[in-house]
Scaffold this active site. Sequence first.
Site, mmCIF file in Angstrom:
data_model
loop_
_atom_site.group_PDB
_atom_site.id
_atom_site.type_symbol
_atom_site.label_atom_id
_atom_site.label_comp_id
_atom_site.label_asym_id
_atom_site.label_seq_id
_atom_site.Cartn_x
_atom_site.Cartn_y
_atom_site.Cartn_z
ATOM 1 N N GLU A 23 0.837 -1.193 0.000
ATOM 2 C CA GLU A 23 0.000 0.000 0.000
ATOM 3 C C GLU A 23 0.877 1.250 0.000
ATOM 4 O OE1 GLU A 23 -1.547 1.637 3.688
ATOM 5 O OE2 GLU A 23 -1.346 -0.367 4.566
ATOM 6 N N LYS A 157 -5.378 -2.763 14.300
ATOM 7 C CA LYS A 157 -4.862 -1.726 15.184
ATOM 8 C C LYS A 157 -5.472 -1.876 16.576
ATOM 9 C CE LYS A 157 -4.116 1.454 11.336
ATOM 10 N NZ LYS A 157 -4.558 0.554 10.277
#
Length: 302
Positions: A23, A157
Amino acid sequence: MVLVVSQEVREAIDARRPVVALESTIIAHGLPRPRNLQVALELEDVVRREGAVPATIAVLDGQPHIGLDKEQLERVANEDGIRKLGHRDLPPAVAAGASGATTVSATAQLAALAGVRVFATGGLGGVHRQWTVTQDESADLGLLARTRITVVCAGVKSILDVPATLQRLETLGVTVAGYGTDRFPGFYLSDSGHSVDWTLDSPEQVAEVMRAQDALHAPDAALIVANPVPEEQQLDPGLHARVLADALRACEEEGVTGQAVTPFLLDHLVRHTDGASLEANLAAVRGNVRLAARIATAWTRG
């Protein structure tokens, strides 16, 4: 939408050589300059040292690029106004001739369209805390539920609702396997405190699961390979718990909501751990990229 696939990536795909999608959000929005470009080049070099081809993905002037040259990487790293693009943003970005860095969902979609099967990232998005009030859930989950790609990540996360995210992935039919562990990693932490149902111990085992997905004509959903950051490189768990609690409290007190919550919390963690959370993040990304290259190699040998 016309994909611009670099010659190196196209030749590798055509010859069935290993390719790893990367990414670009970490380059444009995740790190300060000039470290962002240094890390982008480092991650591509990690892929190459493992014998695979890196395919960093971004949209430049309305064209989705699968594989960037050094000049294009420099542009993503240094140009002001580079947008942050999820998969829902791709059509307007292409139509408007915009430039943007791709998030997990956009990178996975474009990689799959180009025929790249393995993707390395840091941590996935997921279900946010207080979901019953905010209904806030990352677009990553829905996209991965309908995209045949293998994603190597360090879990989700830790600022998110981890058990709710795992439950949501189960509901969506996305396979989650721990790499060398039966515990689900917590991005900055080796162990989020939650277990996974499957453990894979080698790149070859991951590749066998990928082949089984195809042989079974399984629904087009991702395979998530949850690769924990090494314990010696994780953020100190006590420090993490204390700073995250402070960050969540500050977020509520300042009335931060919606898309602003995640960057607020992550920035708070970086500042109040004196950068230790960022170093743990980068350690996780490096490990994921290395493993993804080895999985891509095992996949192409089948």
